[in-house]
Design a protein around this motif. Structure first.
Motif, PDB file in Angstrom:
ATOM      1  N   ALA A 310      -2.534   2.533  11.013  1.00 19.78           N
ATOM      2  CA  ALA A 310      -2.271   3.016  12.377  1.00 19.78           C
ATOM      3  C   ALA A 310      -2.166   4.541  12.368  1.00 19.78           C
ATOM      4  O   ALA A 310      -2.553   5.211  13.322  1.00 19.78           O
ATOM      5  CB  ALA A 310      -0.974   2.399  12.898  1.00 19.78           C
ATOM      6  N   GLY A 311      -1.589   5.103  11.285  1.00 20.06           N
ATOM      7  CA  GLY A 311      -1.419   6.560  11.172  1.00 20.06           C
ATOM      8  C   GLY A 311      -1.817   7.015   9.781  1.00 20.06           C
ATOM      9  O   GLY A 311      -2.523   6.296   9.075  1.00 20.06           O
ATOM     10  N   PRO A 312      -1.322   8.173   9.340  1.00 24.88           N
ATOM     11  CA  PRO A 312      -1.780   8.737   8.060  1.00 24.88           C
ATOM     12  C   PRO A 312      -0.926   8.407   6.825  1.00 24.88           C
ATOM     13  O   PRO A 312      -1.329   8.704   5.711  1.00 24.88           O
ATOM     14  CB  PRO A 312      -1.699  10.252   8.333  1.00 24.88           C
ATOM     15  CG  PRO A 312      -0.577  10.397   9.315  1.00 24.88           C
ATOM     16  CD  PRO A 312      -0.564   9.151  10.152  1.00 24.88           C
ATOM     17  N   VAL A 313       0.267   7.806   6.990  1.00 20.19           N
ATOM     18  CA  VAL A 313       1.216   7.700   5.866  1.00 20.19           C
ATOM     19  C   VAL A 313       0.935   6.443   5.030  1.00 20.19           C
ATOM     20  O   VAL A 313       0.743   5.356   5.578  1.00 20.19           O
ATOM     21  CB  VAL A 313       2.674   7.665   6.393  1.00 20.19           C
ATOM     22  CG1 VAL A 313       3.668   7.594   5.243  1.00 20.19           C
ATOM     23  CG2 VAL A 313       2.954   8.888   7.262  1.00 20.19           C
ATOM     24  N   GLN A 314       0.977   6.626   3.720  1.00 17.63           N
ATOM     25  CA  GLN A 314       0.627   5.516   2.832  1.00 17.63           C
ATOM     26  C   GLN A 314       1.822   4.599   2.561  1.00 17.63           C
ATOM     27  O   GLN A 314       2.922   5.050   2.283  1.00 17.63           O
ATOM     28  CB  GLN A 314       0.094   6.087   1.504  1.00 17.63           C
ATOM     29  CG  GLN A 314      -0.345   5.059   0.494  1.00 17.63           C
ATOM     30  CD  GLN A 314      -1.451   4.110   0.979  1.00 17.63           C
ATOM     31  OE1 GLN A 314      -1.192   3.143   1.698  1.00 17.63           O
ATOM     32  NE2 GLN A 314      -2.686   4.408   0.601  1.00 17.63           N
ATOM     33  N   HIS A 315       1.587   3.318   2.661  1.00 17.85           N
ATOM     34  CA  HIS A 315       2.501   2.303   2.123  1.00 17.85           C
ATOM     35  C   HIS A 315       1.653   1.105   1.751  1.00 17.85           C
ATOM     36  O   HIS A 315       1.063   0.453   2.619  1.00 17.85           O
ATOM     37  CB  HIS A 315       3.568   1.855   3.129  1.00 17.85           C
ATOM     38  CG  HIS A 315       4.169   0.523   2.744  1.00 17.85           C
ATOM     39  ND1 HIS A 315       3.994  -0.622   3.496  1.00 17.85           N
ATOM     40  CD2 HIS A 315       4.897   0.169   1.654  1.00 17.85           C
ATOM     41  CE1 HIS A 315       4.601  -1.632   2.884  1.00 17.85           C
ATOM     42  NE2 HIS A 315       5.148  -1.181   1.773  1.00 17.85           N
TER      43      HIS A 315
END
Ligand code: PMP
Length: 451
Positions: A310-315
């Motif tokens: 949905a966005g740029p942050v990795q998990h």
């Protein structure tokens, strides 16, 4: 915390059985200190506690001796051991095939349940441990605010990773210095990480205001345990959590409740439901998997939707929300949604805590048992609960260890994993008879170590 024995009873030794001693000797040959995890070395026994079977409220040692379990997997076993609903979920996973890097309908169902139950949860992601949950949630807090530092409360614990295993539980002789140079809680944590942590004392709004004025602009979040189970079960003062809500909002910091321990212990919505304060984000865990390794982090959509894709942050992670624990999580949620679940837990708690208070009063010993739902602490040397970490200086560690040994020898299992006062608990499978037995043993053990 006092490390020197303060009573003759502190000298009571635990003598392992032959089977125990033999297994411990083998374990020491192949694992550091003979354990798979530091906290599994019971400091009171100076040995691991070996379990051969765990059923309901009971643990059985290598020699088949039965113990009432007050560790409850450090808080993960709120349903007790081998709960039929969890056993069924495990069988279901075996039947379906638990392909572990695929999405199943069960994931969506569990996410829906969490978003219904946890007030701040508009979105949720799952992982295995509590440490992973705080690690990933902190990352998104940094990403969304563009701020690298984090404000944290002294005495609170948020897992073992390099970002938060700093400045939380310093030794008492390093407490003052910790506010200037946050204490590194393990060798190997780079000193440079200190520069990302701003420690503040618990239940002290004036000190918090000062820290926010000085560092608020650089801090992505204020992270705390709403009930500080990890340092003596310290409760927030009345009005403290609402004030945090207000202060963090004004400072543009996210309010981050670490509910890895608190979640589900008193109500389905966790401490945020119990205290009526909704943080921006939170971690939940431990008991969510019904004893299986499952944690989660959740929060406002505006924050959580920063995660990829949905966005740029990795998990990401191969074992995230493994089907085994996801099905166990659904079974867990199903149990706690039963209208009888929390009244039953509360009734057991009332019996236990009233019994503890009665013993302490009758014996006239400076001991107290702060509690929240199904989890409690044991403070020796304090006749009232602490308000912050520094008050735990009075905690009598030697007597605590002696008390735990005396209890274990009488068939009630308490864990002690080092440092400050540990937390303990009971499960939904504990019975009134278990509670009464715990009370009897507690009285006997307290008499032995105090009178
Ligand atoms: N946060 C809190 C509040 C905890 O109590 C714990 C575990 N005691 C953790 C994080 C870390 O969880 P885990 O041991 O699953 O990594």
């Amino acid at each position: 915390m006092s490390e020197t024995p303060t009573s003759p009873a502190a000298a009571t030794q635990f003598t392992p059985s032959e089977a125990h001693a033999a297994l411990m000797a083998r374990a020491r040959q192949v694992m550091p200190g003979g354990v798979t995890s530091t906290a599994r070395f019971n400091q009171a026994l100076q040995a691991p506690f070996y379990v051969s079977r765990a059923v309901g409220s009971k643990l059985y040692d290598l020699d088949g001796r039965e113990y009432i379990d007050l560790c409850c997997s450090h808080g993960a076993s709120l349903l007790g051991h081998r709960h039929p609903a969890i056993v069924e979920a495990l069988a279901q996973a075996a039947e379906i095939g638990y392909a572990c890097s695929a999405e199943f309908e069960a994931h969506v169902q569990l996410a829906e349940q969490v978003c219904q139950l946890i007030p701040c949860s508009e979105r949720v992601r799952f992982c295995t441990s509590g440490s992973e949950a705080t690690l990933h949630l902190l990352r998104v807090c940094r990403a969304v605010t563009g701020r690298d530092k984090v404000m944290r409360i002294v005495g609170h614990f948020h897992g073992y990773h390099e970002f938060l295993y700093i400045g939380g539980q310093p030794p008492m002789d390093k407490l003052e210095e910790n506010f200037v140079t946050p204490y590194l809680e393990s060798p190997g944590i780079p000193a440079i990480m200190r520069s990302l942590v701003v420690p503040v004392p618990f239940n002290d709004l004036a000190a918090l205001e000062v820290a926010v004025q000085q560092h608020g602009q650089e801090c992505c979040a204020l992270v705390l345990e709403p009930v500080n189970f990890n340092s003596g079960g310290i409760q927030p003062d009345p009005g403290y959590l609402p004030a945090l809500r207000d202060i963090t909002r004004r400072a543009g910091m996210l309010l981050f409740f670490d509910e890895v321990q608190a979640s589900f212990k008193k109500s389905p919505g966790g401490a945020q439901q119990d205290f009526g304060v909704t943080p921006d984000v939170c971690t939940i865990g431990k008991s969510l998997g019904g004893g299986m390794p499952l944690s989660a982090f959740c929060g406002a959509a505006a924050v959580m939707d920063q995660f990829q894709p949905a966005g740029p942050v990795q998990h990401s992670g191969t074992f995230n929300a493994h089907l085994i624990q996801t099905l166990a999580g659904l079974a867990f949620v199903n149990q706690i949604r039963d209208p009888g679940f929390y009244p039953r837990l509360e009734a057991l708690g009332r019996r236990l805590y009233a019994g503890f208070d009665d013993i302490v009063q009758r014996l006239g010993v400076p001991v107290c048992f702060p509690h929240h739902g199904a989890r409690f602490n044991l403070l020796m040397g304090l006749d009232r609960p602490a308000r912050n970490y520094s008050e735990l200086k009075a905690h009598d560690r030697a007597r605590t260890l002696a008390f735990i040994r005396e209890s274990i020898m009488r068939g009630v299992y308490w864990a002690d994993y080092g440092g400050g006062p540990a937390h303990h608990g009971f499960s939904i499978q504990h019975t009134e008879a278990d509670i009464d037995r715990v009370l009897q043993v507690t009285e006997d053990a307290l008499r032995t170590v105090w009178l």
